[in-house]
Design a protein around this motif. Sequence first.
Motif, PDB file in Angstrom:
ATOM      1  N   ASP A 127       0.764  -1.144  -0.122  1.00 53.52           N
ATOM      2  CA  ASP A 127       0.129   0.088   0.228  1.00 53.52           C
ATOM      3  C   ASP A 127       1.032   1.215   0.000  1.00 53.52           C
ATOM      4  N   SER A 128       1.808   1.111   0.886  1.00 53.70           N
ATOM      5  CA  SER A 128       2.754   2.330   1.171  1.00 53.70           C
ATOM      6  C   SER A 128       3.580   2.730  -0.380  1.00 53.70           C
ATOM      7  N   LEU A 129       3.817   1.789  -1.139  1.00 57.77           N
ATOM      8  CA  LEU A 129       4.689   1.891  -2.078  1.00 57.77           C
ATOM      9  C   LEU A 129       3.922   2.263  -3.238  1.00 57.77           C
ATOM     10  N   THR A 130       2.697   2.064  -3.453  1.00 57.37           N
ATOM     11  CA  THR A 130       1.951   1.930  -4.666  1.00 57.37           C
ATOM     12  C   THR A 130       1.887   3.382  -5.330  1.00 57.37           C
ATOM     13  N   PRO A 131       1.903   4.445  -4.464  1.00 56.37           N
ATOM     14  CA  PRO A 131       1.986   5.986  -5.307  1.00 56.37           C
ATOM     15  C   PRO A 131       3.084   6.009  -6.190  1.00 56.37           C
ATOM     16  N   ARG A 132       3.978   5.122  -6.040  1.00 49.74           N
ATOM     17  CA  ARG A 132       5.331   5.158  -6.698  1.00 49.74           C
ATOM     18  C   ARG A 132       5.393   4.768  -8.125  1.00 49.74           C
ATOM     19  N   LEU A 133       4.246   3.806  -8.318  1.00 51.40           N
ATOM     20  CA  LEU A 133       3.948   3.007  -9.414  1.00 51.40           C
ATOM     21  C   LEU A 133       3.408   3.786 -10.367  1.00 51.40           C
ATOM     22  N   GLU A 134       3.747   3.285 -11.681  1.00 54.96           N
ATOM     23  CA  GLU A 134       3.223   4.117 -12.885  1.00 54.96           C
ATOM     24  C   GLU A 134       2.622   3.034 -13.697  1.00 54.96           C
ATOM     25  N   GLY A 135       1.340   2.705 -13.638  1.00 58.88           N
ATOM     26  CA  GLY A 135       0.567   1.743 -14.321  1.00 58.88           C
ATOM     27  C   GLY A 135       0.448   2.187 -15.951  1.00 58.88           C
ATOM     28  N   GLY A 136       0.017   1.135 -16.567  1.00 62.91           N
ATOM     29  CA  GLY A 136      -0.410   1.277 -17.737  1.00 62.91           C
ATOM     30  C   GLY A 136      -1.731   0.818 -18.041  1.00 62.91           C
ATOM     31  N   ALA A 137      -2.098   0.251 -19.176  1.00 57.65           N
ATOM     32  CA  ALA A 137      -3.581  -0.061 -19.478  1.00 57.65           C
ATOM     33  C   ALA A 137      -4.160  -1.066 -18.364  1.00 57.65           C
ATOM     34  N   ALA A 138      -5.128  -0.592 -17.698  1.00 60.26           N
ATOM     35  CA  ALA A 138      -5.712  -1.651 -16.647  1.00 60.26           C
ATOM     36  C   ALA A 138      -6.248  -3.020 -17.397  1.00 60.26           C
ATOM     37  N   MET A 139      -6.022  -4.083 -16.862  1.00 62.14           N
ATOM     38  CA  MET A 139      -6.130  -5.296 -17.391  1.00 62.14           C
ATOM     39  C   MET A 139      -7.633  -5.693 -16.702  1.00 62.14           C
ATOM     40  N   ARG A 140      -8.869  -5.755 -17.399  1.00 57.10           N
ATOM     41  CA  ARG A 140     -10.011  -5.868 -17.054  1.00 57.10           C
ATOM     42  C   ARG A 140     -10.243  -7.567 -17.122  1.00 57.10           C
ATOM     43  N   SER A 141     -11.086  -8.107 -16.321  1.00 53.23           N
ATOM     44  CA  SER A 141     -11.740  -9.427 -16.848  1.00 53.23           C
ATOM     45  C   SER A 141     -13.013  -9.689 -16.626  1.00 53.23           C
TER      46      SER A 141
END
Lengths: 266, 266
Positions: free
Chosen positions: B175-189
């Motif tokens: 949770d604490s590190l998540t703001p540092r991540l740069e996501g791409g296209a959200a994979m939906r299912s």
Amino acid sequence: MPDVAQTQRAEAGAGPRVVTACVVLIGDEILSGRTRDTNLSYIAKHLNEVGIQVREARVIPDIEETIVSVINEVRGRHDYVFTTGGIGPTHDDITADSIAKAFGLPIGYHPDALAILDAHYKETGGEFTEARKRMARVPEGATLIENSVSKAPGFQIGNVFVMAGVPMVMQVMLDSLTPRLEGGAAMRSRTVSGQIGEGTIAEKLGALQKRYPGIVIGSYPYYRGKVYGTSLVMRGTDPALLDEVAGEAAALIRGFGVEPVEGDPA
Amino acid sequence: MPDVAQTQRAEAGAGPRVVTACVVLIGDEILSGRTRDTNLSYIAKHLNEVGIQVREARVIPDIEETIVSVINEVRGRHDYVFTTGGIGPTHDDITADSIAKAFGLPIGYHPDALAILDAHYKETGGEFTEARKRMARVPEGATLIENSVSKAPGFQIGNVFVMAGVPMVMQVMLDSLTPRLEGGAAMRSRTVSGQIGEGTIAEKLGALQKRYPGIVIGSYPYYRGKVYGTSLVMRGTDPALLDEVAGEAAALIRGFGVEPVEGDPA
């Protein structure tokens, strides 16, 4: 697998031979988090009982290129490789083809597998469709692994054992193939636990590890509501030495005024 | 990580960027079967929500040479690497040193980590032993990852995030590190299930997959006592296309006289 075996015998010196395995979990559903794998720990425990140590595990997607390269990487490095997943009748079940490709072998229908499935669908009244026939395809020269649950067999080619992903099917396949395995020195373990912090015992524990290089000592903190403590797990092939180190570990914990218990905390 | 990112952007063509990760589970206890891992599925689901796809996972022992080579292999291949385990105070916690070695960096005490731990042990009355000070050691240039549960921090160096193995600690670190991540296209299912055998629908399902190469369709048999069936899981980044394929999958099942349900079977 004479080369791997020989190398490891040499490494082990005069001691009992160490037999190693890699487990390859194949399936998008594990990497997406949809399925929480339970096969690895089951396989590891089972193999440990017959003297085979799982030294590595891979979780890989249903992509042929990846399966081929991972299988070829690990089958040379370990005595045995065990795969789970991807041997059903649908388009996303590509394990058998990928393993054949990894070995550079043609793939075809195994007559015994066809007969088993044909009998099964006749008995259950299901249609033996082309898709279901896919489950009889194995690399040339492979031997079948019996599946007493749902009949469609796994297979062995070289040192690679290909099993289903559904846990109850995997488990009967593992039982069925076990007589083919040649185990080495049985890895035994002893656990001693105490309500004490890892940081408190760490220095003395490090010293204990240094004195017994033949036993691997792992330290695992636990939390049970407001109670916390540490489990010390000692692993090795020499039962007498293991007893000695377990005794030392218990004494170490007692030295801090904490009563150790054999095994994991209740 | 500009190279990895660029390559993947190129691969993805004009579509949204695909961001990938590898999870490395470090610990003898997972390979021995003693501990059944729950971190992989948790991490995979969490990352998926921020547009990062776990494409590979490794389970490796507490052996420095292995950790170094695996980290160096996977950190160049993925946008992000997440490790769990081996950052406690005992002799078998060798992850920080191994990661430093993988990056060719010196390791030393991080002043903020020392301060956090010092304050923690003052508050709880525990002794801030040399062993506990080990938990403040990180590779030079690493940034800390907060641990609100038991204080001893994780760390990030380059694209590698090093977390604890204890699930509740790992979870707050993530949770604490998540703001540092740069996501791409959200994979939906989308999941559609029905009480029908995989072998019955396999051929039509394969044809459906061929018609929609942009959506990955997985087929998973299930058993609930005497009831069995198949769950079809469709994954992709385009919600409209996903809806379309889910509709087709439901129609496919209905075509065999079976009523499909949205999601997993009850």
